[in-house]
Scaffold this active site. Structure first.
Site, short mmCIF file in Angstrom:
data_model
loop_
_atom_site.label_atom_id
_atom_site.label_comp_id
_atom_site.label_asym_id
_atom_site.label_seq_id
_atom_site.Cartn_x
_atom_site.Cartn_y
_atom_site.Cartn_z
N ASP A 23 13.08 18.00 4.23
CA ASP A 23 12.96 17.98 2.77
C ASP A 23 11.79 17.08 2.35
O ASP A 23 10.91 17.50 1.60
CB ASP A 23 14.27 17.48 2.14
CG ASP A 23 15.47 18.21 2.71
OD1 ASP A 23 15.60 19.41 2.45
OD2 ASP A 23 16.25 17.59 3.45
N GLU B 104 12.22 23.61 9.11
CA GLU B 104 11.28 24.41 8.32
C GLU B 104 9.84 23.98 8.56
O GLU B 104 8.98 24.80 8.91
CB GLU B 104 11.64 24.27 6.83
CG GLU B 104 10.68 24.97 5.92
CD GLU B 104 11.22 25.20 4.51
OE1 GLU B 104 12.45 25.32 4.35
OE2 GLU B 104 10.40 25.28 3.59
O1 TRH Z 1 13.96 17.48 10.35
P1 TRH Z 1 14.32 18.91 10.14
O2 TRH Z 1 15.47 19.39 10.88
O3 TRH Z 1 14.53 19.10 8.63
C1 TRH Z 1 15.20 20.01 7.83
C2 TRH Z 1 16.21 19.29 6.99
O4 TRH Z 1 17.34 19.05 7.78
C3 TRH Z 1 16.57 20.07 5.80
O5 TRH Z 1 17.68 19.54 5.14
C4 TRH Z 1 16.82 21.49 6.19
O6 TRH Z 1 17.14 22.19 5.08
C5 TRH Z 1 15.58 22.01 6.83
O7 TRH Z 1 15.34 21.28 8.02
C6 TRH Z 1 15.60 23.48 7.10
O8 TRH Z 1 13.06 19.84 10.53
P2 TRH Z 1 11.62 20.06 9.88
O9 TRH Z 1 11.73 20.87 8.63
O10 TRH Z 1 10.80 20.60 10.93
O11 TRH Z 1 11.09 18.63 9.49
C7 TRH Z 1 10.63 17.70 10.41
C8 TRH Z 1 9.47 16.94 9.84
O12 TRH Z 1 9.16 15.84 10.67
C9 TRH Z 1 8.20 17.77 9.74
O13 TRH Z 1 7.52 17.44 8.54
C10 TRH Z 1 7.37 17.30 10.93
C11 TRH Z 1 7.77 15.86 10.97
N1 TRH Z 1 7.56 15.14 12.23
C12 TRH Z 1 6.65 14.11 12.24
O14 TRH Z 1 5.99 13.84 11.22
N2 TRH Z 1 6.49 13.41 13.38
C13 TRH Z 1 7.17 13.69 14.52
O15 TRH Z 1 6.97 13.00 15.54
C14 TRH Z 1 8.08 14.78 14.49
C15 TRH Z 1 8.85 15.15 15.74
C16 TRH Z 1 8.27 15.48 13.33
#
Ligand code: TRH
Length: 382
Positions: free
Chosen positions: A17, A278
């Site tokens: 989010d 996402e």
């Molecule tokens: O973390 P997620 O599982 O997030 C979400 C939320 O749970 C949300 O509520 C849900 O509705 C949605 O998924 C579908 O996965 P996501 O979306 O990939 O987000 C992870 C973020 O973290 C993304 O912006 C990339 C970032 N990230 C970093 O900046 N550094 C890192 O080292 C890693 C592994 C990720």
């Protein structure tokens, strides 16, 4: 035309989010010169994504974005020209009242979750009259030209291509993270795979395959929810960032959580990426590499329809056999099932999947990015 934007984000869980909204906010500032306030109700999640952020500050600036703590007891604030509630979060009642009183009225948008489902096409951009008397528009990200598109910074794909052509830059980036891929006999170095996933009951069967493979694999695991399963397989506890464990032909390395730009580079360096949620899912597509999507599980099982809808689009240009192999792997992964057979089959389509991932990336990059589409929507509205 400069405008002010308020983006509201409730952190449901994890990082998606705030990851999506911070990315959008930064792009609005950097590429469109907008004034952006990002209201976040959980700054701890934000601070993980943005090193240097203060998890206790009422207000702070990062990359030109005014990041504000969205406190439960809302303090009055003058609404912006454009108001985005991300993922159907609820705006403070007093803020809606202030929107009503504002002249001119702000454009009110609900930025929805990403889905490849076809119905999204019919709902994208539709208004709905709220009890406050203000119209709210529904804005859907998506993969089709009839949706709002995907977040993609200008020049992103070109930056990736330049990075890929620069082995020294890749090596330096990996070394900064303490990653030294083992030299492989014929392929230069061990295959790199990143693993950013949720818990997965069948993970051990996949790790068994990697360990038994004749090619060495270096598995990079950012700290997070999947670590428990990795530890169980390794038979160890308490793994922290920096830890390296070797089992046969598999090297497992735990990585610290890095800033979003560095996570991109990590995806670019890898031959295969496992991503989730996402935002990492979209970034892996911009990386142009084969991937597994660990989709965010929904209570009513609605995620399966989303998974299938994406696969339907993604597989169009693949051979039937490779498409079936990929579907099987994604389905097994998301059901937490044994991966052994499906992974081995998928491996036989490695070359085709790699070429397809790049083609898909370039094709998606032909569309307007989500931020540009939002700015355009606002221009058309005023
Ligand atoms: O973390 P997620 O599982 O997030 C979400 C939320 O749970 C949300 O509520 C849900 O509705 C949605 O998924 C579908 O996965 P996501 O979306 O990939 O987000 C992870 C973020 O973290 C993304 O912006 C990339 C970032 N990230 C970093 O900046 N550094 C890192 O080292 C890693 C592994 C990720």
């Amino acid at each position: 035309m400069k405008a002010s934007w308020d983006i509201f984000c409730t952190v449901v869980d994890n990082f998606g989010d705030v990851g999506v909204t911070f990315r959008l906010a930064r792009q609005l500032v950097a590429e469109h010169g907008m004034h952006v306030r990002l209201w976040v109700d959980d700054l701890a999640a934000f601070a993980r994504l943005c090193p240097g952020a203060d998890a206790t500050a009422e207000q702070q600036w990062h990359d030109g974005v005014n990041v504000c703590f969205w406190a439960k007891d809302w303090q009055a604030a003058e609404p912006a020209d454009v108001v985005i509630e991300a993922f159907a979060c609820h705006l403070p009642a007093a803020y809606i009242e202030a929107m009503k009183a504002r002249n001119p009225r702000p454009l009110w948008l609900n930025l929805e979750y990403l889905s490849a489902e076809e119905w999204v096409t019919g709902c994208h951009g539709l208004p709905s009259l709220q009890s406050s008397g203000i119209q709210k528009f529904f804005f859907f990200p998506g993969f089709r030209t009839t949706t709002g598109g995907l977040l993609r910074e200008t020049g992103l794909i070109e930056r990736r291509h330049a990075f890929e052509l620069n082995p020294a830059a890749q090596q330096a980036f990996l070394a900064d993270l303490g990653i030294y891929p083992q030299a492989g006999a014929s392929q230069g170095h061990a295959r790199l795979i990143s693993l950013f996933a949720y818990e997965h009951a069948g993970l051990g069967s996949w790790l068994d395959c990697l360990a038994a493979d004749s090619r060495p694999t270096h598995l990079l695991v950012p700290e997070g929810r999947v670590i428990g399963d990795v530890q169980r397989w390794l038979g160890v506890e308490g793994l922290e960032a920096g830890a390296v464990q070797v089992r046969d032909n598999l090297t497992v390395q735990v990585l610290p959580f890095v800033r979003q730009e560095d996570y991109d580079r990590l995806l670019w360096c890898c031959d295969f990426n496992v991503v989730r949620g996402e935002d990492s899912f979209v970034r892996a597509q911009w990386a142009g590499k084969p991937l597994i999507w660990h989709i965010y599980e929904q209570d009513d099982d609605a995620h399966w329809a989303k998974l299938d809808a994406f696969l339907e689009l993604y597989l169009k240009e693949l051979s039937v056999e490779a498409g079936a192999a990929l579907t099987e792997v994604w389905r097994n992964w998301n059901a937490g099932q044994d991966m052994a057979q499906s992974w081995k089959t998928l491996e036989t389509y490695r070359g085709e999947l790699a070429a397809h991932a790049e083609r898909w990336c370039l094709e998606q990059a032909l569309q307007d990015d989500l931020t540009t589409a939002l700015v355009q929507f606002y221009r058309n509205w005023i």
